[in-house]
Structure formats: structure tokens, C-alpha cells
Design a protein around this motif. Structure first.
Motif: not given
Length: 166
Positions: A86-89, A94-95, A100-102, A118-123
């Protein structure tokens, strides 16, 4: 897959902490799966093989594949599937904006791809827990209701209106 219980006294009687047996990490503290009520929290899944060795020196794709395999094993410990996340981080070292998109594309196409619907955060981050680690994934899982003692998947007495009327 069997799990080792941590036996942590800090957990409530309704909580359980386990470490997947594939997660023997001599260089790091164990990254447990904590089950609290009907939710499981999978601590940072890292690109380490069962011996604790870092996989794919400098190869982000190889590391993502190992993280996905480790996450799948951790989900198995609590009897869950990727579509129950239900949630991923996702943390990617990288700079460089496109990295991150790849990583996202690789993860969503992996064995745990449905976990990211579902609710995902990509950092994009500067550094993770140990030298050379390029990716880490944390997952929160909604577990199904426990089966009733008679095996009824609708749960224990009173779990559904149908059971209450039976």
C-alpha cells in the motif's frame, strides 16, 4: 520460506518481527519485516545476496533486480504478494535527474512491479547506508484478514455480516 524471529520485547503481543532467511547480512544489522496487526513494514531492502555481498558493482540494474528479489522474499515471510503493498519509498543514489526515472521503470517491470501501483515516493539521495549502495526500497503491506479457526477466509466470527447472521 522460514523466518527467524527477533524476539524483540518492544513489540506488542499482536506484533511480530522476522528476518527472511535469505537476509544473512554479516556486515549490517538485520533488516526485519515487522508485522503489526494486519500491516507489515518491510525495512529497507538492499542489493545484497544471501551471503551479504553487494551485487552488481556499479550496475544499478543488477542492484535493482537484487532488491526486487529480496523484497519478494520478505513479502513471502508474511504471506503477502506485491499487489498487497500500500506504500513504497524508493531511494536511489544520484545527482542526475534521469536516474531515478530509470530506476522506477526497472522496478515497475520487475517481479514486484505491482507493488508500485499505490502510494509511492521516489527519491534521489546523496548516500545510503553503506558504501556503494545505489538503491533501497521500503514497503508497507496490508495483510488480509486472518482465517477463522474453521478455515473460513472471511475471518473469525462477526468478521462479516454474513457470519453474524449465520
Amino acid at each position: 520460506m522460514p523466518a527467524r524471529s527477533s524476539g524483540s520485547a518492544a513489540l506488542s503481543p499482536r506484533s511480530r518481527a522476522s528476518t527472511p532467511t535469505t537476509s544473512t547480512r554479516p556486515r549490517l544489522p538485520p533488516h526485519p519485516v515487522v508485522e503489526a496487526g494486519r500491516t507489515a513494514y518491510l525495512a529497507g531492502q538492499c542489493p545484497l545476496d544471501p551471503s551479504g555481498a553487494l551485487v552488481g558493482q556499479g550496475d544499478l540494474d543488477a542492484r535493482i533486480d537484487q532488491v526486487a528479489a529480496n523484497a519478494l522474499a520478505a513479502l513471502d515471510v508474511v504471506g503477502a504478494k506485491p499487489d498487497q503493498v500500500v506504500r513504497s519509498v524508493i531511494h536511489v543514489v544520484t545527482d542526475d535527474g534521469p536516474v531515478p526515472a530509470a530506476a522506477w521503470e526497472r522496478l515497475t517491470g520487475s517481479v514486484i512491479g505491482s507493488a508500485f501501483t499505490t502510494a509511492s515516493t521516489l527519491l534521489g539521495v546523496a548516500q545510503l547506508g553503506f558504501p556503494g549502495q545505489l538503491v533501497e526500497v521500503d514497503l508497507t503491506v496490508a495483510l488480509g484478514r486472518p482465517a477463522a479457526p474453521d478455515g473460513d477466509p472471511r475471518g473469525g466470527a462477526g468478521a462479516t455480516p454474513e457470519r453474524a447472521l449465520a
